[in-house]
Write an enzyme that holds these catalytic residues in place. Structure first.
Site, short mmCIF file in Angstrom:
data_model
loop_
_atom_site.label_atom_id
_atom_site.label_comp_id
_atom_site.label_asym_id
_atom_site.label_seq_id
_atom_site.Cartn_x
_atom_site.Cartn_y
_atom_site.Cartn_z
N TYR A 92 0.84 -1.21 0.00
CA TYR A 92 0.00 0.00 0.00
C TYR A 92 0.88 1.25 0.00
O TYR A 92 0.58 2.23 -0.70
CB TYR A 92 -0.94 0.02 1.21
CG TYR A 92 -1.92 1.16 1.13
CD1 TYR A 92 -3.12 1.04 0.44
CD2 TYR A 92 -1.60 2.41 1.69
CE1 TYR A 92 -3.99 2.10 0.31
CE2 TYR A 92 -2.47 3.48 1.56
CZ TYR A 92 -3.67 3.33 0.87
OH TYR A 92 -4.53 4.39 0.73
N PHE A 144 -7.64 21.54 -24.54
CA PHE A 144 -7.92 20.11 -24.62
C PHE A 144 -9.13 19.87 -23.73
O PHE A 144 -9.29 20.50 -22.67
CB PHE A 144 -6.74 19.23 -24.21
CG PHE A 144 -7.08 17.79 -24.44
CD1 PHE A 144 -7.16 17.30 -25.73
CD2 PHE A 144 -7.42 16.95 -23.39
CE1 PHE A 144 -7.57 16.00 -25.98
CE2 PHE A 144 -7.82 15.65 -23.62
CZ PHE A 144 -7.90 15.16 -24.92
N THR A 145 -9.98 18.95 -24.15
CA THR A 145 -11.30 18.75 -23.53
C THR A 145 -11.24 18.61 -22.00
O THR A 145 -11.83 19.40 -21.28
CB THR A 145 -11.97 17.51 -24.15
OG1 THR A 145 -11.04 16.42 -24.08
CG2 THR A 145 -12.34 17.75 -25.61
N ASP A 235 1.64 20.25 -20.54
CA ASP A 235 0.93 19.00 -20.81
C ASP A 235 1.87 18.16 -21.66
O ASP A 235 2.00 18.38 -22.87
CB ASP A 235 -0.40 19.27 -21.52
CG ASP A 235 -1.16 17.97 -21.77
OD1 ASP A 235 -0.53 16.89 -21.78
OD2 ASP A 235 -2.39 18.03 -21.96
N LYS A 278 -0.10 7.54 -23.39
CA LYS A 278 0.28 7.87 -24.77
C LYS A 278 1.78 7.59 -24.97
O LYS A 278 2.17 6.44 -25.13
CB LYS A 278 -0.06 9.33 -25.08
CG LYS A 278 -1.54 9.59 -25.37
CD LYS A 278 -2.38 9.70 -24.17
CE LYS A 278 -3.72 10.33 -24.41
NZ LYS A 278 -4.56 10.34 -23.21
N ARG A 402 -13.48 15.27 -33.65
CA ARG A 402 -12.80 16.36 -32.95
C ARG A 402 -13.29 17.67 -33.57
O ARG A 402 -12.60 18.31 -34.33
CB ARG A 402 -11.27 16.26 -33.07
CG ARG A 402 -10.66 15.03 -32.43
CD ARG A 402 -10.38 15.12 -30.94
NE ARG A 402 -11.51 14.98 -30.06
CZ ARG A 402 -11.40 14.70 -28.75
NH1 ARG A 402 -10.23 14.56 -28.19
NH2 ARG A 402 -12.46 14.61 -27.99
N PHE A 469 -18.91 14.64 -25.91
CA PHE A 469 -18.52 13.77 -27.03
C PHE A 469 -18.43 12.30 -26.63
O PHE A 469 -18.58 11.41 -27.44
CB PHE A 469 -17.18 14.23 -27.63
CG PHE A 469 -16.06 14.28 -26.65
CD1 PHE A 469 -15.87 15.38 -25.84
CD2 PHE A 469 -15.19 13.21 -26.51
CE1 PHE A 469 -14.85 15.42 -24.91
CE2 PHE A 469 -14.16 13.23 -25.59
CZ PHE A 469 -14.00 14.34 -24.77
N1 PM9 Z 1 -6.39 12.19 -24.63
C1 PM9 Z 1 -7.14 11.16 -26.60
O1 PM9 Z 1 -7.77 10.25 -27.14
C2 PM9 Z 1 -8.02 10.30 -24.41
C3 PM9 Z 1 -9.35 10.75 -24.10
S1 PM9 Z 1 -10.19 11.83 -25.22
C4 PM9 Z 1 -10.61 13.06 -24.11
O2 PM9 Z 1 -6.45 11.97 -27.23
C5 PM9 Z 1 -3.94 15.45 -23.60
C6 PM9 Z 1 -3.15 16.22 -24.59
C7 PM9 Z 1 -4.64 14.32 -23.97
C8 PM9 Z 1 -5.41 13.60 -23.01
C9 PM9 Z 1 -6.20 12.49 -23.36
C10 PM9 Z 1 -5.41 14.09 -21.67
C11 PM9 Z 1 -6.20 13.39 -20.61
C12 PM9 Z 1 -4.72 15.21 -21.36
N2 PM9 Z 1 -3.99 15.87 -22.32
O3 PM9 Z 1 -7.21 10.49 -20.89
O4 PM9 Z 1 -7.13 11.33 -18.58
O5 PM9 Z 1 -4.56 13.90 -25.23
O6 PM9 Z 1 -5.26 9.98 -19.43
O7 PM9 Z 1 -5.57 12.24 -20.27
C13 PM9 Z 1 -7.16 11.24 -25.16
P1 PM9 Z 1 -6.35 10.93 -19.76
#
Ligand code: PM9
Length: 478
Positions: A92, A144-145, A235, A278, A402, A469
């Site tokens: 833990y 970014f969303t 980011d 990623k 997008r 979305f």
């Molecule tokens: N990106 C993508 O498919 C996954 C979800 S779509 C909202 O591109 C950036 C630049 C991203 C991103 C996720 C996140 C969030 C932050 N910044 O999905 O929570 O491309 O791990 O990261 C997606 P998490």
């Protein structure tokens, strides 16, 4: 066929690295384990997309043939990463894997303090909660969303300060992720530096089409923000891919390694949020990295409320180990060349076919320009959402909208945002698909393009409050 592919691939390499003599290259791995994928019939896909409300996020993955929804958590881990999974220390507190992860982040990215989170948005939540106050402004190089939503939920307002070229899909600027320094300084002068907790700087700007920022621009941004005492939060989700584009296209960096360039980028910033799903190729994970001890202390306190103890933050020990290994692999030159090379291969072929795609081709996917693909559909008819569902019906290739759906509504007026970029993203997971898969994708997009005049739009029939979305549902217009 194979010779053909190699020759074209070599062509990509030639244009990107300008060697004097052509030498073919291939993926820097061989395949040890396979996962079968299944083709469905057109009738089955028609039924599946209707049941999914014409939203590719709502499809079952078993109904998908080639999955280009996202490169997030969908990459193939290496044998070394899988071996790391077996070395999970699931204590833990104080797991050895956390210390390995911390060491990898310090070594490759240079940030001093690490707070692990379950994925990127966990880190975005924490940084927004500890840095943003009600009424603050957060300038950034395109929204970014999830990032923007967390900024808004914390009481802030996102302000887009990316260069204008980024909003033009046909503009060939090599660094469309750059920050417009005039826009940034105008905002600082208008609202005052005390109202700007940080500049949100993304590498390989996702919503612009995976477009890189140059080091020249980042250095100038650093100089400007230091003048006003404003930190930069990075980011860094696709920082290695951005670094590769700098190596290829920015003067003074051709002889530097991607690893060195990644470090130089991070050193110009004060902290970072990372979706480790990623660049570092893990299925789940993320972190917040900081250089300021006081901020770190606050973040470490907050992570225990929302994610988990500060030495796991929502990740299992085994996932932290795989992530530490993936960070090292993400900056290896043969890996990154093949990764971006595959994206560019598909992008070049679609460009040669005359299909409207965002130029220059970005780093993690090929973005179709739905406004030019379906010029007869206004944004109220959701052209990108429509196009993504048509490509799925044609071939079982899953992509992502997008455009106007992703952009959501204006928090004050309640109206749709109508972004300049109305795109469909064909996102390539890392080390997963072969060049033959890319050909199937290309031919499907071509087939839909040939029949584009017959395509009618969609009407939204269900809209969730946040990040619509993901779960919105649509009906076909007749
Ligand atoms: N990106 C993508 O498919 C996954 C979800 S779509 C909202 O591109 C950036 C630049 C991203 C991103 C996720 C996140 C969030 C932050 N910044 O999905 O929570 O491309 O791990 O990261 C997606 P998490």
């Amino acid at each position: 066929m194979i010779g053909d592919i190699i020759e074209i691939r070599a062509g990509i390499l030639r244009t990107m690295t300008t060697p004097k003599k052509r030498r073919s290259w291939a993926e820097p791995f061989k395949i040890k384990m396979v996962e079968p994928v299944f083709m469905t019939t057109r009738e089955q896909r028609q039924k599946a997309i209707e049941e999914a409300g014409f939203n590719t996020f709502l499809l079952r993955s078993e109904d998908v043939y080639i999955d280009l929804l996202t490169d997030s958590g969908t990459s193939a881990m290496s044998d070394r990463q899988w071996a790391g999974i077996l070395l999970g220390d699931e204590a833990y507190a104080g797991s050895r894997n956390f210390y390995n992860l911390e060491e990898a982040i310090q070594k490759y990215y240079g940030y001093k303090y690490v707070v692990p989170t379950h994925q990127g948005r966990g880190a975005e939540h924490i940084i927004s909660r500890i840095m943003i106050k009600d009424g603050d402004y957060i300038p950034g190089n395109m929204y970014f969303t999830t990032t923007k939503l967390h900024q808004e939920l914390a009481g802030g307002r996102f302000v887009d300060v990316i260069i204008d070229e980024a909003h033009d899909p046909d503009n060939w600027h090599p660094f469309k992720g750059n920050i417009d320094l005039d826009k940034l300084e105008a905002l600082i002068k208008k609202v005052g530096a005390e109202k700007i907790p940080y500049v949100a700087m993304a590498t390989a700007v996702n919503m612009a089409g995976g477009q890189p920022i140059s080091l020249e621009n980042l250095k100038a941004t650093r100089e400007l923000t230091q003048k006003y005492g404003i930190p930069i939060i990075h980011d860094m989700t696709r920082v290695a891919e951005n670094a590769y584009m700098i190596q290829q296209n920015e003067d003074g960096y051709h002889d530097k390694s991607v690893e060195e360039i990644v470090r130089e980028i991070c050193d110009l910033t004060d902290g970072a949020t990372m979706s480790a799903k990623k660049d570092p190729m893990v299925n789940i994970g993320g972190f917040l990295a900081l250089n300021d001890e006081k901020l770190f202390d606050e973040a470490r306190n907050m992570v225990v409320i929302y994610e988990g103890l500060h030495t796991y933050g929502g990740m299992a020990g085994r996932d932290m180990e795989a992530l530490a290994i993936g960070i090292a692999e993400s900056v290896q030159s043969d890996h990154i060349r093949a990764r971006v090379g595959q994206v560019h291969y598909l992008g070049r072929r679609l460009t040669e076919d005359g299909v409207p795609v965002v130029q220059p081709i970005g780093t993690h996917g090929v973005f179709l320009n739905a406004k030019r693909f379906l010029p007869h559909l206004s944004q109220d008819k959701f052209p990108a959402q429509t196009l993504a569902s048509e490509i799925y019906i044609d071939s079982g290739v899953r992509s992502m909208e997008r455009g106007v759906v992703s952009a959501g509504r204006d928090a004050e007026t309640g109206d749709h945002h109508y972004p300049e970029l109305e795109l469909v993203r064909l996102t390539i997971p890392r080390r997963v698909y072969t060049m033959a898969h890319m050909h199937v994708v290309e031919e499907s997009v071509q087939a839909v393009y040939e029949n584009r005049d017959k395509i009618k739009g969609l009407e939204m029939i269900y809209e969730p409050k946040h990040l619509r979305f993901f779960q919105a549902r649509f009906r076909k217009l007749s």
